[in-house]
Design an enzyme around this catalytic site. Structure first.
Site, mmCIF file in Angstrom:
data_model
loop_
_atom_site.group_PDB
_atom_site.id
_atom_site.type_symbol
_atom_site.label_atom_id
_atom_site.label_comp_id
_atom_site.label_asym_id
_atom_site.label_seq_id
_atom_site.Cartn_x
_atom_site.Cartn_y
_atom_site.Cartn_z
ATOM 1 N N ASN A 21 13.957 -16.333 -3.389
ATOM 2 C CA ASN A 21 14.598 -15.854 -2.166
ATOM 3 C C ASN A 21 16.053 -15.441 -2.337
ATOM 4 O O ASN A 21 16.599 -14.753 -1.478
ATOM 5 C CB ASN A 21 14.475 -16.913 -1.067
ATOM 6 C CG ASN A 21 13.064 -17.013 -0.540
ATOM 7 O OD1 ASN A 21 12.422 -16.017 -0.246
ATOM 8 N ND2 ASN A 21 12.553 -18.234 -0.438
ATOM 9 N N GLN A 103 9.665 -12.565 7.052
ATOM 10 C CA GLN A 103 9.580 -13.103 5.705
ATOM 11 C C GLN A 103 10.609 -12.413 4.809
ATOM 12 O O GLN A 103 10.656 -11.175 4.750
ATOM 13 C CB GLN A 103 8.175 -12.891 5.138
ATOM 14 C CG GLN A 103 7.067 -13.595 5.902
ATOM 15 C CD GLN A 103 7.003 -15.083 5.585
ATOM 16 O OE1 GLN A 103 7.884 -15.640 4.947
ATOM 17 N NE2 GLN A 103 5.950 -15.731 6.046
ATOM 18 N N ARG A 162 -17.628 9.180 1.512
ATOM 19 C CA ARG A 162 -16.248 9.662 1.497
ATOM 20 C C ARG A 162 -15.334 8.651 2.175
ATOM 21 O O ARG A 162 -15.721 8.014 3.164
ATOM 22 C CB ARG A 162 -16.145 11.002 2.217
ATOM 23 C CG ARG A 162 -17.026 12.108 1.653
ATOM 24 C CD ARG A 162 -16.778 13.411 2.394
ATOM 25 N NE ARG A 162 -16.962 13.237 3.839
ATOM 26 C CZ ARG A 162 -16.524 14.114 4.753
ATOM 27 N NH1 ARG A 162 -15.880 15.202 4.356
ATOM 28 N NH2 ARG A 162 -16.740 13.902 6.040
#
Length: 226
Positions: A21, A103, A162
């Protein structure tokens, strides 16, 4: 919509990348990219970092975030559930009526993404919204492999010929989780019944977990600023 608490969880240790971090990323500690994006976003009332680590706390404060408490060590282990630091923060911050979990491992998520998600909350009056991105590989083209090497389709239905014929599917990208306090207290989870998905592009959805992810994020950030 009243002001939102932006909560950034950042524990001191991590397995994949030591001290992840606060590792340098394009000239800044990793967590600072998220702090700066949150501080610049309209609709955010306060930016708080929840951490068990004094060095992370010092870096966060220097970048402009608040660190009003240190998280207990038992809520910063590998085994601690992801919701645990959120519930602890709500206990420590009783005035927060809604929360946006950001986050720090999503440094490519920018201020515009935060404001876009909050605009979706305002428009829909939803109690829970999370960021998602389109799946890179559709499960219709996935297989299980036996010990002998035999492949069997993961899904029972035949796959489309596809890509454009497949139903679009999305995955949590880990960047943003919004919820109102009462919803969180009731569900004690980051997603649940009624959660809406805010779509982010692939190039801003990278979640840093490995040294390769860190190198890729640096390339993308340096390219963006060039």
């Amino acid at each position: 919509m009243s002001g939102v608490l932006a909560l950034i969880p950042a524990r001191g240790q991590s397995k994949g990348i030591p001290r992840k971090n606060i590792r340098d990323l394009a000239g800044k500690p990793l967590i600072v990219w998220t702090i700066e994006a949150a501080l610049a976003a309209r609709g955010i009332d306060s930016v708080v970092v929840t951490t068990d680590d004094e060095e992370i706390a010092e870096i966060a404060r220097a970048a402009g975030a608040e660190v009003p408490f240190l998280r207990p060590g038992n809520l910063a282990t590998d085994g601690a559930p992801g919701i645990a630091p959120v519930m602890h923060a709500l206990e420590m911050l009783p005035d927060a009526t809604s929360l946006l979990l950001l986050q720090p491992t999503s440094p490519l998520r920018g201020t515009s993404d935060i404001e876009g998600l909050l605009a979706m909350v305002e428009a829909t009056k939803s109690e829970s919204v999370v960021s998602v991105c389109a799946v890179a590989e559709h499960p219709a083209w996935m297989f299980a492999r036996s010990m002998e090497g035999r492949l069997t389709p993961f899904l029972e239905s035949p796959s489309a010929a596809r890509r454009q014929d497949l139903e679009p599917l999305y995955v949590l990208n880990g960047a943003m989780y919004y919820a109102q306090r009462d919803w969180l207290m009731s569900h004690r989870a980051l997603t649940g019944s009624g959660t809406l998905g805010y779509v982010m592009p692939d190039d801003r959805s990278l979640d840093i977990d490995t040294p390769f992810d860190l190198r890729l994020a640096e390339i993308l950030l340096m390219t963006r600023s060039a």
